[in-house]
Design an enzyme around this catalytic site. Structure first.
Site, PDB file in Angstrom:
ATOM      1  N   SER A  41       0.830  -1.187   0.000  1.00  0.00           N
ATOM      2  CA  SER A  41       0.000   0.000   0.000  1.00  0.00           C
ATOM      3  C   SER A  41       0.882   1.260   0.000  1.00  0.00           C
ATOM      4  O   SER A  41       1.767   1.388  -0.831  1.00  0.00           O
ATOM      5  CB  SER A  41      -0.967  -0.046   1.191  1.00  0.00           C
ATOM      6  OG  SER A  41      -2.063   0.806   0.976  1.00  0.00           O
ATOM      7  N   ASP A 155      -5.292  -4.200  -2.388  1.00  0.00           N
ATOM      8  CA  ASP A 155      -4.333  -3.722  -1.395  1.00  0.00           C
ATOM      9  C   ASP A 155      -3.666  -4.877  -0.653  1.00  0.00           C
ATOM     10  O   ASP A 155      -4.333  -5.758  -0.100  1.00  0.00           O
ATOM     11  CB  ASP A 155      -5.068  -2.821  -0.405  1.00  0.00           C
ATOM     12  CG  ASP A 155      -4.141  -2.011   0.473  1.00  0.00           C
ATOM     13  OD1 ASP A 155      -3.293  -2.613   1.148  1.00  0.00           O
ATOM     14  OD2 ASP A 155      -4.271  -0.773   0.483  1.00  0.00           O
TER      15      ASP A 155
END
Length: 284
Positions: A41, A155
């Site tokens: 991320s 993610d």
């Protein structure tokens, strides 16, 4: 300490990840040599840009961002797989930093994404840097998934918010990890009646949909609830991953240090990362 060749692990946590910049600054000033990086991320963003040698340029840019600037990158997706496409942000990074292939980086770099359909992590250590970053930052509900090599990726923090495993067998002296989901600060909360990127975007969504919610200030919208749920999930998984793959040093940033989209707080977060690293490592 004489052995300062390190593997650096940069965790997920939205705008709190700007603290990663401060962490790297302190390490550089104190003669640590970063030989490999793993990030998911926001950790993949900061780690990849640092590995390219252009973190200073990114830092100068991110420090100029206002609430409205942050919201301007939110290119609405009209599909049902996510709110934001992410194309504007990636184009901005590419225009600012140039085309970059991971295998050409002077530092070993791995971005961690999640193949949620097959319930497994995906470690990306070659190919286009921005594709790797885009896959790794695909926060469910918020950013649309990214298709890479036929896989629909989201993610990396969904499965591994502090991705130590990719560097665990590296030939470095130390593993230093940064956890962006540490215990909250007692004296400060993130919630405020002032406008934040999250509230700005929520208002924009409501306007686009022609909705007047009539909600009093402070009542959580669905994206805030989703954000809080994702944070809670990440914190639980992080504890398990740290028990399985303990780093030599763990730098901790409180999970209420700022909101997920508070990228206008760059100065504050960079200083926090710098000071947290100094406090942990200055006596070693």
């Amino acid at each position: 300490m004489s052995n300062k060749n390190i593997s650096l692990v940069l965790g997920s946590g939205g705008a709190r990840g700007l603290a990663h910049i401060g962490v790297i600054q302190w390490l550089q000033e104190n003669n640590y040599t970063i030989t490999s990086i793993s990030g998911c991320s926001i950790g993949s963003v900061i780690g990849g840009i640092y590995a390219s040698g252009q973190l200073k340029k990114f830092e100068e840019w991110v420090k100029t961002l206002s609430v409205v600037d942050v919201a301007s990158f939110m290119d609405i997706s009209w599909g049902n797989s996510g709110l934001i496409k992410g194309d504007k942000l990636m184009k901005t990074l590419r225009d600012m930093l140039g085309n970059i292939q991971i295998e050409d980086l002077p530092i070993s770099f791995t971005a961690v994404a999640a193949d949620v359909k097959n319930e497994r992590e995906v470690w990306i250590s070659n190919g286009d840097l921005y594709d790797a970053i885009r896959a790794s930052i695909s926060l469910p509900l918020f950013l649309t998934p990214f298709v890479k090599d036929g896989l629909e990726l989201i993610d990396g923090g969904v499965l591994n918010p502090i991705p130590i495993a990719p560097v665990f067998s590296d030939n470095s002296d130390l593993i230093i990890a940064v956890n962006l989901g540490a215990k909250p600060k007692v004296s400060k909360t993130v919630d405020s009646v002032t406008e934040t990127p999250s509230s700005f975007i929520q208002d924009t969504i409501n306007n686009i949909r022609g909705k007047e919610t009539g909600k009093p200030k402070g009542q959580s919208g669905m994206y805030k609830i989703a954000d809080q749920a994702f944070d809670a999930m990440q914190n639980t998984i992080a504890r398990q991953k740290l028990a399985a793959y303990p780093p030599d040093y763990l730098i901790e940033i409180p999970r209420d240090a700022c909101g997920t989209l508070d990228f206008h707080k760059a100065d504050e977060m960079i200083k926090m990362g710098y000071n947290a690293t100094k406090e942990l490592l200055s006596s070693t």
